[in-house]
Motif scaffolding. Structure first.
Motif, mmCIF file in Angstrom:
data_model
loop_
_atom_site.group_PDB
_atom_site.id
_atom_site.type_symbol
_atom_site.label_atom_id
_atom_site.label_comp_id
_atom_site.label_asym_id
_atom_site.label_seq_id
_atom_site.Cartn_x
_atom_site.Cartn_y
_atom_site.Cartn_z
ATOM 1 N N HIS A 177 0.832 -1.197 0.000
ATOM 2 C CA HIS A 177 0.000 0.000 0.000
ATOM 3 C C HIS A 177 0.863 1.241 0.000
ATOM 4 O O HIS A 177 2.084 1.180 0.104
ATOM 5 C CB HIS A 177 -0.852 -0.021 1.253
ATOM 6 N N ARG B 91 4.540 3.015 -9.669
ATOM 7 C CA ARG B 91 3.491 3.979 -9.346
ATOM 8 C C ARG B 91 2.385 3.236 -8.618
ATOM 9 O O ARG B 91 1.625 2.496 -9.231
ATOM 10 C CB ARG B 91 2.923 4.588 -10.636
ATOM 11 N N TRP B 92 2.290 3.384 -7.341
ATOM 12 C CA TRP B 92 1.253 2.690 -6.587
ATOM 13 C C TRP B 92 -0.106 3.283 -6.891
ATOM 14 O O TRP B 92 -0.214 4.298 -7.572
ATOM 15 C CB TRP B 92 1.566 2.751 -5.095
ATOM 16 N N LEU B 93 -1.122 2.679 -6.366
ATOM 17 C CA LEU B 93 -2.466 3.210 -6.559
ATOM 18 C C LEU B 93 -2.745 4.290 -5.513
ATOM 19 O O LEU B 93 -2.317 4.165 -4.365
ATOM 20 C CB LEU B 93 -3.501 2.095 -6.434
ATOM 21 N N SER B 94 -3.447 5.314 -5.914
ATOM 22 C CA SER B 94 -3.876 6.316 -4.941
ATOM 23 C C SER B 94 -4.934 5.680 -4.051
ATOM 24 O O SER B 94 -5.520 4.660 -4.412
ATOM 25 C CB SER B 94 -4.478 7.513 -5.666
ATOM 26 N N GLU C 268 -8.065 5.091 -5.995
ATOM 27 C CA GLU C 268 -7.891 4.005 -6.957
ATOM 28 C C GLU C 268 -7.881 2.673 -6.233
ATOM 29 O O GLU C 268 -8.523 1.706 -6.644
ATOM 30 C CB GLU C 268 -6.577 4.191 -7.722
ATOM 31 N N GLN C 269 -7.150 2.632 -5.156
ATOM 32 C CA GLN C 269 -7.064 1.434 -4.334
ATOM 33 C C GLN C 269 -8.451 0.945 -3.916
ATOM 34 O O GLN C 269 -8.788 -0.229 -4.068
ATOM 35 C CB GLN C 269 -6.244 1.788 -3.080
ATOM 36 N N TRP D 127 -10.417 -0.344 -6.860
ATOM 37 C CA TRP D 127 -9.884 -1.631 -7.292
ATOM 38 C C TRP D 127 -10.312 -2.752 -6.354
ATOM 39 O O TRP D 127 -10.715 -3.835 -6.764
ATOM 40 C CB TRP D 127 -8.365 -1.544 -7.406
ATOM 41 N N GLU E 79 -2.070 -6.403 5.028
ATOM 42 C CA GLU E 79 -2.760 -5.170 5.379
ATOM 43 C C GLU E 79 -3.618 -5.300 6.618
ATOM 44 O O GLU E 79 -4.122 -4.297 7.128
ATOM 45 C CB GLU E 79 -3.641 -4.731 4.217
ATOM 46 N N VAL F 279 0.792 -4.406 -9.509
ATOM 47 C CA VAL F 279 0.256 -3.052 -9.649
ATOM 48 C C VAL F 279 0.430 -2.563 -11.082
ATOM 49 O O VAL F 279 -0.483 -1.965 -11.669
ATOM 50 C CB VAL F 279 0.935 -2.086 -8.665
ATOM 51 N N VAL G 181 -2.263 -4.151 -13.124
ATOM 52 C CA VAL G 181 -3.586 -3.572 -12.880
ATOM 53 C C VAL G 181 -3.726 -2.268 -13.657
ATOM 54 O O VAL G 181 -4.744 -2.010 -14.290
ATOM 55 C CB VAL G 181 -3.819 -3.319 -11.378
ATOM 56 N N ARG G 182 -2.690 -1.474 -13.627
ATOM 57 C CA ARG G 182 -2.721 -0.223 -14.398
ATOM 58 C C ARG G 182 -2.871 -0.507 -15.880
ATOM 59 O O ARG G 182 -3.730 0.024 -16.559
ATOM 60 C CB ARG G 182 -1.430 0.565 -14.199
ATOM 61 N N LEU H 200 -6.381 -2.428 -16.628
ATOM 62 C CA LEU H 200 -7.655 -1.807 -16.283
ATOM 63 C C LEU H 200 -7.569 -0.275 -16.262
ATOM 64 O O LEU H 200 -8.218 0.398 -17.058
ATOM 65 C CB LEU H 200 -8.131 -2.325 -14.926
ATOM 66 N N LEU H 201 -6.753 0.263 -15.397
ATOM 67 C CA LEU H 201 -6.745 1.715 -15.197
ATOM 68 C C LEU H 201 -6.406 2.509 -16.452
ATOM 69 O O LEU H 201 -7.085 3.468 -16.783
ATOM 70 C CB LEU H 201 -5.759 2.093 -14.090
ATOM 71 N N PHE I 29 -13.353 4.880 -14.471
ATOM 72 C CA PHE I 29 -12.883 3.959 -13.445
ATOM 73 C C PHE I 29 -13.577 4.211 -12.110
ATOM 74 O O PHE I 29 -13.971 3.278 -11.409
ATOM 75 C CB PHE I 29 -11.369 4.072 -13.283
ATOM 76 N N GLY J 249 -15.825 1.665 -9.970
ATOM 77 C CA GLY J 249 -15.606 1.406 -8.559
ATOM 78 C C GLY J 249 -16.874 1.614 -7.745
ATOM 79 O O GLY J 249 -17.223 0.798 -6.888
#
Lengths: 163, 163
Positions: A2, A13-16, A19-20, A23, B59, B126, B129-130, B133-134, B142, B146
């Motif tokens: 995360h 580039r992680w998800l914001s 976005e997280q 997703w 997490e 990640v 996923v981008r 999908l993103l 998107f 969601g």
DNA sequence: GGAATATGGTTGAATGGTCAACTGTTCCCC
DNA sequence: GGGGAACAGTTGACCATTCAACCATATTCC
């Protein structure tokens, strides 16, 4: 994993957070829907993946489809489709037929019995789709969902054309 | 099956053409996404379903989760989770531990090795996923996706509370 | 026209998942 | 406090899916 960790190693580039969250909802939601639908059909002796095969065949022009085409439509491996088709054939719901023009080819089609089964299943299935997905969303939400997924499908088709 | 056939037998409300199209896109799209993501991880020796388990554990508050809770989170049967957990345990990525307060319970947590694997996998995942999908959707699309799926998830949680 | 390559489909072994039955524990309530 | 229901998790047998190797036919191109 995360957050945006400004680590030396990763250029990822992680998800914001937004976005997280979206997703997460996507992943869990699609799985819940698939599971619920599958359960509905399983109660009547079929899997969703089998149902889709029958359904695609019933709507195909001429009521028949080549194995590869069908595999692509329902997003299954050719091998998997071979096995499933064999099962469905043993049940007497579909039949294989050699294709004239291409002697490598095999066409699958519904038998009368298969068509009957499908018609029966379709009723419970459509009701399930409504209950599990449609009725839980406003028409606008559902339309938006459809549009988004249509773009994903479209993008996929483009990206595999240029291979 | 298709169209609104005003048959004597069925009281079934079929899908309208628009609904039908959206539903098709949903079914095919979600499957394409799942397949592509799974393939991405498989190249690195893991399945999406396994990845999700590792990810949820990492997490979770305290880094551990009870089997049932985890099973619900990742939408798998308890039985399936037992089997998968055993596999992951043999790989040395997770460990089981009895829980104090409830002697029926078992808690799963990541091992250091598991955490390492996850960190490595997360990067490719990640990115996938981008890419899959993103990047194929506008931020609005998107977000709408969601929201829709979040409502499905929410509705599901409500509907299974009153059982 | 023939070798090399690509395509369509199948096979069987190995792996992963489902299902129903089971053990042990906790909860309920009389 | 004891009997019964509900819950947490596991087990093993069976079924479905994957994976890699395979055969047969088409296509390409020299």
């Amino acid at each position: 994993m995360h957050g945006a960790s400004p680590n030396a190693v990763d250029e990822v580039r992680w998800l914001s957070p937004d976005e997280q969250a979206a997703w997460r909802a996507y992943l869990r939601g699609t799985r819940l829907v698939a599971t619920a639908l599958d359960e509905g059909l399983t109660r009547h002796g079929t899997r969703l993946t089998e149902y889709e095969i029958l359904s695609m065949l019933s709507e195909a022009p001429g009521g028949r489809l080549r194995m590869s085409a069908l595999a692509q439509l329902v997003v299954q491996s050719r091998s998997r489709l071979t096995h499933t088709a064999t099962r469905l054939e043993r049940l007497g719901w579909v039949q294989r037929r050699a294709v004239r023009e291409d002697r490598r080819g095999v066409e699958l089609s519904l038998t009368p019995a298969g068509r009957e089964v499908l018609e029966r299943l379709a009723q419970v299935h459509v009701a399930d789709v409504r209950r599990i997905l449609l009725d839980r969303l406003t028409p606008e939400e559902f339309a938006a969902l459809g549009r988004a997924m249509a773009r994903v499908v479209e993008a996929n088709e483009v990206s595999e054309d240029d291979c």
